[in-house]
Design a protein around this motif. Structure first.
Motif, PDB file in Angstrom:
ATOM      1  N   ILE A  32      32.000  79.436 -38.179  1.00  0.00           N
ATOM      2  CA  ILE A  32      30.745  79.419 -38.284  1.00  0.00           C
ATOM      3  C   ILE A  32      30.170  80.727 -38.710  1.00  0.00           C
ATOM      4  N   VAL A  33      30.255  80.882 -37.735  1.00  0.00           N
ATOM      5  CA  VAL A  33      29.133  82.219 -38.088  1.00  0.00           C
ATOM      6  C   VAL A  33      30.741  83.217 -37.400  1.00  0.00           C
ATOM      7  N   THR A  34      29.654  85.119 -38.310  1.00  0.00           N
ATOM      8  CA  THR A  34      31.003  85.783 -38.371  1.00  0.00           C
ATOM      9  C   THR A  34      30.744  87.602 -38.235  1.00  0.00           C
ATOM     10  N   LEU A  35      30.472  87.643 -36.837  1.00  0.00           N
ATOM     11  CA  LEU A  35      29.778  88.624 -36.780  1.00  0.00           C
ATOM     12  C   LEU A  35      30.913  89.861 -36.684  1.00  0.00           C
ATOM     13  N   THR A  36      30.346  91.047 -37.377  1.00  0.00           N
ATOM     14  CA  THR A  36      31.751  92.074 -37.822  1.00  0.00           C
ATOM     15  C   THR A  36      31.368  93.190 -36.165  1.00  0.00           C
ATOM     16  N   SER A  37      32.399  94.056 -36.272  1.00  0.00           N
ATOM     17  CA  SER A  37      32.378  95.555 -35.269  1.00  0.00           C
ATOM     18  C   SER A  37      30.833  96.201 -35.366  1.00  0.00           C
ATOM     19  N   ARG A  38      30.782  95.697 -37.103  1.00  0.00           N
ATOM     20  CA  ARG A  38      28.973  97.229 -37.673  1.00  0.00           C
ATOM     21  C   ARG A  38      27.808  95.893 -37.619  1.00  0.00           C
ATOM     22  N   ALA A  39      27.769  95.061 -36.777  1.00  0.00           N
ATOM     23  CA  ALA A  39      26.167  94.370 -36.700  1.00  0.00           C
ATOM     24  C   ALA A  39      26.105  94.756 -36.099  1.00  0.00           C
ATOM     25  N   ARG A  40      24.800  95.364 -35.285  1.00  0.00           N
ATOM     26  CA  ARG A  40      24.050  95.489 -34.439  1.00  0.00           C
ATOM     27  C   ARG A  40      22.737  94.756 -34.196  1.00  0.00           C
ATOM     28  N   ASP A  41      22.235  94.268 -33.032  1.00  0.00           N
ATOM     29  CA  ASP A  41      20.916  93.960 -33.045  1.00  0.00           C
ATOM     30  C   ASP A  41      20.600  92.815 -33.548  1.00  0.00           C
TER      31      ASP A  41
ATOM     32  N   ASP B  57      35.118  66.269 -33.396  1.00  0.00           N
ATOM     33  CA  ASP B  57      35.331  67.179 -32.483  1.00  0.00           C
ATOM     34  C   ASP B  57      35.278  69.224 -32.127  1.00  0.00           C
ATOM     35  N   LEU B  58      33.703  69.019 -32.794  1.00  0.00           N
ATOM     36  CA  LEU B  58      33.358  70.129 -33.227  1.00  0.00           C
ATOM     37  C   LEU B  58      32.835  71.150 -31.324  1.00  0.00           C
ATOM     38  N   LEU B  59      33.621  71.915 -31.180  1.00  0.00           N
ATOM     39  CA  LEU B  59      33.552  72.634 -30.253  1.00  0.00           C
ATOM     40  C   LEU B  59      32.780  74.024 -29.998  1.00  0.00           C
ATOM     41  N   THR B  60      31.436  73.550 -29.010  1.00  0.00           N
ATOM     42  CA  THR B  60      30.920  75.110 -29.335  1.00  0.00           C
ATOM     43  C   THR B  60      31.299  76.270 -29.139  1.00  0.00           C
ATOM     44  N   ASP B  61      32.835  76.394 -28.665  1.00  0.00           N
ATOM     45  CA  ASP B  61      33.303  77.800 -28.601  1.00  0.00           C
ATOM     46  C   ASP B  61      34.812  78.027 -29.681  1.00  0.00           C
ATOM     47  N   SER B  62      34.050  76.737 -30.535  1.00  0.00           N
ATOM     48  CA  SER B  62      35.158  77.612 -31.742  1.00  0.00           C
ATOM     49  C   SER B  62      34.752  77.587 -33.053  1.00  0.00           C
ATOM     50  N   TYR B  63      33.198  77.889 -33.115  1.00  0.00           N
ATOM     51  CA  TYR B  63      32.400  77.928 -34.495  1.00  0.00           C
ATOM     52  C   TYR B  63      31.878  79.698 -34.409  1.00  0.00           C
ATOM     53  N   ILE B  64      31.527  80.154 -32.877  1.00  0.00           N
ATOM     54  CA  ILE B  64      31.225  81.131 -33.360  1.00  0.00           C
ATOM     55  C   ILE B  64      32.116  82.820 -33.555  1.00  0.00           C
ATOM     56  N   ASN B  65      32.316  83.295 -33.950  1.00  0.00           N
ATOM     57  CA  ASN B  65      32.946  84.456 -33.510  1.00  0.00           C
ATOM     58  C   ASN B  65      32.146  85.709 -33.496  1.00  0.00           C
ATOM     59  N   PHE B  66      32.187  85.883 -32.415  1.00  0.00           N
ATOM     60  CA  PHE B  66      31.109  87.374 -32.276  1.00  0.00           C
ATOM     61  C   PHE B  66      32.004  88.386 -31.877  1.00  0.00           C
ATOM     62  N   THR B  67      32.819  89.313 -32.545  1.00  0.00           N
ATOM     63  CA  THR B  67      33.551  90.781 -32.727  1.00  0.00           C
ATOM     64  C   THR B  67      32.443  92.022 -32.456  1.00  0.00           C
ATOM     65  N   ALA B  68      31.246  91.593 -32.787  1.00  0.00           N
ATOM     66  CA  ALA B  68      30.353  92.278 -32.216  1.00  0.00           C
ATOM     67  C   ALA B  68      29.696  93.346 -30.776  1.00  0.00           C
ATOM     68  N   LYS B  69      28.932  94.514 -30.363  1.00  0.00           N
ATOM     69  CA  LYS B  69      28.769  94.237 -29.200  1.00  0.00           C
ATOM     70  C   LYS B  69      27.555  93.951 -29.348  1.00  0.00           C
ATOM     71  N   ASN B  70      27.291  92.337 -28.721  1.00  0.00           N
ATOM     72  CA  ASN B  70      26.003  91.538 -29.071  1.00  0.00           C
ATOM     73  C   ASN B  70      26.566  90.952 -27.422  1.00  0.00           C
ATOM     74  N   LYS B  71      25.289  90.197 -27.273  1.00  0.00           N
ATOM     75  CA  LYS B  71      25.720  88.821 -26.431  1.00  0.00           C
ATOM     76  C   LYS B  71      25.717  87.509 -27.001  1.00  0.00           C
ATOM     77  N   PRO B  72      26.833  87.291 -26.610  1.00  0.00           N
ATOM     78  CA  PRO B  72      27.276  85.701 -26.803  1.00  0.00           C
ATOM     79  C   PRO B  72      26.262  84.908 -26.945  1.00  0.00           C
ATOM     80  N   VAL B  73      25.875  84.090 -27.871  1.00  0.00           N
ATOM     81  CA  VAL B  73      25.316  83.315 -28.020  1.00  0.00           C
ATOM     82  C   VAL B  73      25.661  81.874 -28.885  1.00  0.00           C
ATOM     83  N   ILE B  74      25.617  80.977 -27.484  1.00  0.00           N
ATOM     84  CA  ILE B  74      25.858  79.624 -27.940  1.00  0.00           C
ATOM     85  C   ILE B  74      24.659  78.864 -28.284  1.00  0.00           C
ATOM     86  N   PHE B  75      24.960  78.297 -29.315  1.00  0.00           N
ATOM     87  CA  PHE B  75      24.395  77.055 -30.187  1.00  0.00           C
ATOM     88  C   PHE B  75      23.838  76.214 -29.656  1.00  0.00           C
ATOM     89  N   PRO B  76      22.429  75.563 -28.606  1.00  0.00           N
ATOM     90  CA  PRO B  76      23.162  74.171 -28.756  1.00  0.00           C
ATOM     91  C   PRO B  76      23.614  72.738 -29.657  1.00  0.00           C
TER      92      PRO B  76
END
Length: 433
Positions: free
Chosen positions: A386-395, A410-429
């Motif tokens: 669902i959410v894609t943050l590229t390496s150029r995304a900051r803060d 079958d919606l899994l909390t680790d399957s829909y957010i892709n963080f490739t940026a240097k951000n702290k991973p966030v898991i949606f409730p």
């Protein structure tokens, strides 16, 4: 002899026999069944009192300076019956008086004029107002019956269009004379380049309904533009396109605006600063995704090179992709927004990827984001996000954001957010799993 500061009643036919009549200063003409024809009537801070009936013949030219609060195309012979061509009557009214009121039901435009190489429907000079009746009740329309690429043209400054249904065209802005208008309503600047006062500014669009455009509904380049309670429906392009061609222009502000059933993005905003969207909605837009032009995937809200912009209480429903931020977006906030039914009925090769994309952006805050009924019952596959943050995304910050999976599987909390940026991973409730 027409004396100054006098009231004159027109109760019969006044034939100027091809000559020019210059009114003295502050003359007041009251029409009580009369008509003026055959010549030129020149105002000098002159006033007119007349109901929406014909008071000028087709062979009369009106010019000079007038102080008229409400002018009607019917003065110049408009029928407002949807059958007769009212283009010339509306044009004459707009050219001569500040506030043009559309009190009839449908104003048909069956012809156009050629101006600077572009097909001109109606040209609206600066500091003018075009005011219709209540668009939800009587639907004051400017309606095209032919394939006009443009219907209404606004000047570059201080125009107001209110309560008008533009049927068969949109709202377009361009500068100079170097391109054909592809849209229904156009605002244009006086110079070929955007320089100083030639920039479009201080326009107000209120209570407008724009439908069945060949391309974008609103396509406005400029600054300090207000869109209030405007609806765009059934457009082949974007519903609202707002930009500025000379760096970042301040202030495209949308309030209570809706985009419905448009093939491309609902709101596409570029090269702006200090803009806002309040209580806006996008429904079933971006459905041209199976044949994207130049590989573009259309989003409900798309931003490029935008800063200090706020979305508050804005939602979408039935759009395949929702947010796209790219091109150095800075200092933006998304507050209390709802994303609903984004990927339902989407072809599998497009489903579930890039619903939210943040690329080349920094200082972006999502707060109170509610995502519900995303998959329409489909199983989420590996690599779908669902959410894609590229390496150029900051803060990038997500707070108080939720996904409601009540109608999904079958919606899994680790399957829909892709963080490739240097951000702290966030898991949606995830609720209602």
């Amino acid at each position: 002899m027409i004396k100054a500061d006098m009231i004159y009643e027109v109760v019969d036919v006044v034939d100027l026999v091809g000559k020019q009549m210059k009114l003295a200063k502050n003359c007041y003409l009251i029409f009580r069944g009369g008509i003026i024809k055959n010549g030129e009537l020149v105002g000098n801070k002159s006033k007119i009192e007349a109901s929406p009936v014909k008071i000028f013949n087709e062979d009369l030219k009106v010019s000079g300076n007038w102080t008229v609060e409400k002018a009607y195309p019917e003065w110049f012979g408009a029928k407002a019956d949807g059958v007769h061509d009212d283009r010339a009557a509306i044009q004459n009214c707009i050219n001569n008086f500040r506030d043009t009121y559309l009190m009839g039901d449908v104003y048909a435009i069956r012809s156009y004029t050629e101006c600077h190489g572009a097909k001109r429907g109606i040209v609206m000079p600066a500091y003018k107002s075009l005011v219709g009746t209540n668009m939800r009740d009587n639907h004051s329309q400017i309606k095209t019956f032919v394939e006009l690429e443009s219907v209404l043209y606004l000047s570059e400054r201080c125009n107001t269009v209110e309560g008008v249904f533009v049927n068969g065209g949109g709202v377009f802005q361009k500068f100079g004379t170097d391109a054909l208008a592809r849209y229904g309503v156009e605002t244009f600047g006086s110079g070929k380049n955007i320089e100083g006062s030639s920039a479009t500014a201080y326009l107000i669009f209120k209570d407008m309904y724009v439908a069945y455009c060949k391309s974008d509904g609103f396509h406005i380049l400029g600054y300090s533009i207000k869109y209030i309670n405007c609806i765009v429906s059934q457009c082949r392009g974007n519903a609202f396109y707002a930009s500025y061609d000379n760096g970042r222009g301040p202030g495209h502000n949308f309030q209570y605006c809706s985009a419905v059933n448009c093939r491309q993005s609902g709101f596409k905003i570029e090269n702006t600063a200090y803009s806002s969207l309040l209580n806006c909605s996008v429904d079933n837009c971006g459905f041209d995704v199976q044949k994207p032009e130049n590989g573009e995937l259309y989003h409900a809200y798309s931003f490029s090179n935008v800063n200090t912009t706020n979305l508050q209480s804005c939602g979408e429903e039935g759009c395949y992709y929702v947010y796209k931020l790219t091109g150095e977006c800075i200092a933006m906030s998304f507050e209390n927004c709802r994303l609903y039914n984004c990927t339902k009925n989407l072809p599998s090769k497009f489903r579930y990827n890039n619903v939210i994309v943040v690329d080349n952006a920094m200082g972006i805050r999502f707060s109170g984001l509610w995502i519900s009924n995303m998959t329409g019952g489909y199983k989420v596959e590996k690599g779908e996000n669902i959410v894609t943050l590229t390496s150029r995304a900051r803060d990038i910050e997500f707070s108080y954001c939720y996904i409601d999976t009540k109608s999904s599987r079958d919606l899994l909390t680790d399957s829909y957010i892709n963080f490739t940026a240097k951000n702290k991973p966030v898991i949606f409730p995830v609720i209602n799993k």
